[in-house]
Design a protein around this motif. Structure first.
Motif, PDB file in Angstrom:
ATOM      1  N   ASP A   1       0.696  -1.195  -0.100  1.00 57.88           N
ATOM      2  CA  ASP A   1      -0.026   0.032   0.115  1.00 57.88           C
ATOM      3  C   ASP A   1       0.888   1.218   0.120  1.00 57.88           C
ATOM      4  O   ASP A   1       2.011   1.176   0.820  1.00 57.88           O
ATOM      5  CB  ASP A   1      -0.811  -0.082   1.120  1.00 57.88           C
ATOM      6  CG  ASP A   1      -1.822   1.141   0.902  1.00 57.88           C
ATOM      7  OD1 ASP A   1      -2.974   0.809   0.831  1.00 57.88           O
ATOM      8  OD2 ASP A   1      -1.632   2.390   1.328  1.00 57.88           O
ATOM      9  N   PRO A   2       0.682   2.223  -0.670  1.00 57.99           N
ATOM     10  CA  PRO A   2       1.555   3.512  -1.118  1.00 57.99           C
ATOM     11  C   PRO A   2       1.564   4.300   0.396  1.00 57.99           C
ATOM     12  O   PRO A   2       2.597   5.142   0.300  1.00 57.99           O
ATOM     13  CB  PRO A   2       0.932   4.380  -2.194  1.00 57.99           C
ATOM     14  CG  PRO A   2      -0.633   4.097  -2.211  1.00 57.99           C
ATOM     15  CD  PRO A   2      -0.678   2.367  -1.893  1.00 57.99           C
ATOM     16  N   PHE A   3       0.662   4.266   1.187  1.00 55.46           N
ATOM     17  CA  PHE A   3       0.734   4.998   2.586  1.00 55.46           C
ATOM     18  C   PHE A   3       2.107   4.604   3.339  1.00 55.46           C
ATOM     19  O   PHE A   3       2.493   3.283   3.269  1.00 55.46           O
ATOM     20  CB  PHE A   3      -0.440   4.750   3.446  1.00 55.46           C
ATOM     21  CG  PHE A   3      -0.571   5.456   4.691  1.00 55.46           C
ATOM     22  CD1 PHE A   3      -1.145   6.760   4.403  1.00 55.46           C
ATOM     23  CD2 PHE A   3       0.269   5.217   5.890  1.00 55.46           C
ATOM     24  CE1 PHE A   3      -1.362   7.384   5.954  1.00 55.46           C
ATOM     25  CE2 PHE A   3       0.142   5.970   6.989  1.00 55.46           C
ATOM     26  CZ  PHE A   3      -0.497   6.989   7.033  1.00 55.46           C
ATOM     27  N   PRO A   4       3.008   5.461   3.671  1.00 52.21           N
ATOM     28  CA  PRO A   4       2.585   6.912   3.914  1.00 52.21           C
ATOM     29  C   PRO A   4       3.477   7.887   2.890  1.00 52.21           C
ATOM     30  O   PRO A   4       3.748   8.964   3.102  1.00 52.21           O
ATOM     31  CB  PRO A   4       3.205   7.154   5.249  1.00 52.21           C
ATOM     32  CG  PRO A   4       4.408   6.227   5.310  1.00 52.21           C
ATOM     33  CD  PRO A   4       3.968   4.970   4.574  1.00 52.21           C
ATOM     34  N   TYR A   5       3.842   7.206   1.784  1.00 56.70           N
ATOM     35  CA  TYR A   5       4.579   8.027   0.644  1.00 56.70           C
ATOM     36  C   TYR A   5       4.098   9.620   0.493  1.00 56.70           C
ATOM     37  O   TYR A   5       4.820  10.380   0.227  1.00 56.70           O
ATOM     38  CB  TYR A   5       4.707   7.001  -0.621  1.00 56.70           C
ATOM     39  CG  TYR A   5       5.530   7.770  -1.647  1.00 56.70           C
ATOM     40  CD1 TYR A   5       6.923   7.797  -1.709  1.00 56.70           C
ATOM     41  CD2 TYR A   5       4.852   8.524  -2.660  1.00 56.70           C
ATOM     42  CE1 TYR A   5       7.694   8.617  -2.885  1.00 56.70           C
ATOM     43  CE2 TYR A   5       5.468   8.921  -3.939  1.00 56.70           C
ATOM     44  CZ  TYR A   5       6.780   8.936  -3.786  1.00 56.70           C
ATOM     45  OH  TYR A   5       7.531   9.836  -4.869  1.00 56.70           O
ATOM     46  N   TYR A   6       2.635   9.514   0.326  1.00 54.69           N
ATOM     47  CA  TYR A   6       2.013  10.605  -0.399  1.00 54.69           C
ATOM     48  C   TYR A   6       1.769  11.641   0.909  1.00 54.69           C
ATOM     49  O   TYR A   6       1.219  12.604   0.654  1.00 54.69           O
ATOM     50  CB  TYR A   6       0.792  10.315  -0.838  1.00 54.69           C
ATOM     51  CG  TYR A   6      -0.096   9.182  -0.166  1.00 54.69           C
ATOM     52  CD1 TYR A   6      -0.990  10.008   0.675  1.00 54.69           C
ATOM     53  CD2 TYR A   6      -0.299   8.048  -0.167  1.00 54.69           C
ATOM     54  CE1 TYR A   6      -1.935   9.292   1.500  1.00 54.69           C
ATOM     55  CE2 TYR A   6      -1.123   7.099   0.625  1.00 54.69           C
ATOM     56  CZ  TYR A   6      -1.795   8.037   1.394  1.00 54.69           C
ATOM     57  OH  TYR A   6      -2.985   7.032   2.166  1.00 54.69           O
TER      58      TYR A   6
END
Length: 391
Positions: free
Chosen positions: A256-261
């Motif tokens: 899951d891309p969290f917390p990249y953004y």
């Protein structure tokens, strides 16, 4: 030793063994419901005269695999009284469980291990990694203003929108559990849980979080977003708790891309393996798996000490899988010398998407030429394994 399928009159004794082995106690008023739940399990047991010495549960479930639903046997409640340990009881129960699952058409199996090394001996391998993100209050910073709305639910007001989001989110991964409404209410929510659903301006449900707030801590058990608008909306909802909490923890699949953004992605992240998987019937799995069809055919030679029907050679390519039948449980009839050799552990890790063939070759777990491994690598689509549940 004699392994029996336990009957309803054995269920209370099985529950008492679980309480003793796993050191918990079921309140008296909840025992009837617990015994009723056991009717959906297949319980294998070994008795010493009339007393239950060891037992294992097989739970008939299903998982999403590459957009399809595969029947799965969930292994749970494996327990032995201390005075019967180190007699081979658990080994015998596990071997029988694999055979029972094969007979029932459950082509894969999942379990939560007390020890990864122990279950690796029986052919289970790591299914997925999870990441636990810990966020301090000072990092609860809103992202750009977000249109849309959030509606909170409890077990009593659980809605189909959450189930549909989960289903679509699960199809992005391999191994996620297929859930019905009963599973949601009995296994996802607890008595204090809430679920917040994000709706966009078109009133479409696009994301949810399942969470608890207690003692100035927000614990997010699940977070699933179908697009970036939902990610922002859910994060802003979390930030709205900044006056109520000092710490937020979020449990997520590794991919899951969290917390990249986030504006401040430098926060504490713990990554750890979670759950294990096993192929029960290799031929059926290989037949259903979406290999890239343009790759040249290749032989794989499979070893499975606890499921003799899987032992043998398989030619994969040209849109089909040909099996070279095993002889006497372990030796193939005229097996070709070319191809790659691996155990059921490695094949499970590959087909669920936890590891790539080239990674396992580099670790010395796949045998063959580099050219053959590269050839097998081109056949395997890019998969991402994940799992949220517990049983």
């Amino acid at each position: 030793m004699d392994i029996k399928i336990l009957k309803e009159e054995d269920y209370l004794e099985s529950l008492r063994l679980s309480e003793y082995a796993f050191q918990y106690s079921v309140p008296e008023e909840k025992i009837p419901a617990r015994l009723e739940m056991l009717k959906t399990h297949k319980l294998l047991g070994i008795k010493d005269n009339s007393a239950l010495a060891a037992k294992l549960h097989i739970i008939p479930l299903a998982v999403y695999m590459n957009g399809e639903v595969w029947d799965m046997g969930g292994i749970a409640g494996v327990a032995t009284y201390p005075e019967y340990r180190r007699n081979g009881y658990v080994k015998s129960l596990i071997a029988e469980a694999i055979a029972q699952m094969e007979q029932e058409g459950q082509i894969v199996s999942l379990l939560a291990p007390f020890d990864f090394a122990f279950y690796r001996k029986f052919g289970w391998e790591i299914l997925s990694n999870v990441k636990k993100v810990t966020i301090e209050k000072m990092n609860l910073k809103f992202l750009s203003s977000q249109l849309g709305s959030v509606k909170r639910n409890t077990k009593a007001t659980h809605c189909e929108d959450i189930e549909e989001i989960y289903r679509k989110y699960s199809e992005r991964f391999s191994g996620m559990l297929v859930r019905d409404t009963k599973w949601w209410k009995e296994h996802v929510y607890d008595d204090q849980s809430q679920a917040a659903v994000f709706y966009n301006t078109s009133k479409e449900a696009k994301g949810y979080v399942v969470f608890n707030v207690k003692d100035r801590k927000m614990d997010i058990k699940e977070m699933a977003a179908l697009d970036h608008e939902a990610r922002v909306g859910l994060w802003n909802f979390i930030c709205q708790h900044d006056s109520m909490v000092d710490i937020v923890t979020v449990n997520l699949p590794l991919h899951d891309p969290f917390p990249y953004y986030l504006n401040q992605p430098k926060i504490k992240i713990e990554v750890m393996p979670y759950f294990m998987c096993r192929i029960v019937n290799a031929k059926k799995c290989l037949d259903k798996f979406p290999f890239h069809r343009e790759a040249d055919p290749i032989f794989i030679h499979l070893e499975d000490p606890f499921a003799a029907w899987n032992n043998g050679s398989y030619l994969i390519g040209n849109g089909e899988v040909k099996e070279y039948k095993a002889k006497e449980g372990s030796q193939c009839v005229n097996p070709p010398k070319r191809g790659i050799r691996l155990t059921i552990n490695e094949l499970s890790a590959i087909l669920f998407g936890y590891k790539r063939p080239e990674e396992l070759y580099e670790l010395g777990l796949i045998k063959g030429t580099k050219q053959e491994v590269d050839q097998f690598e081109t056949m395997i689509p890019q998969l991402k394994s994940a799992f949220y549940d517990f049983f």
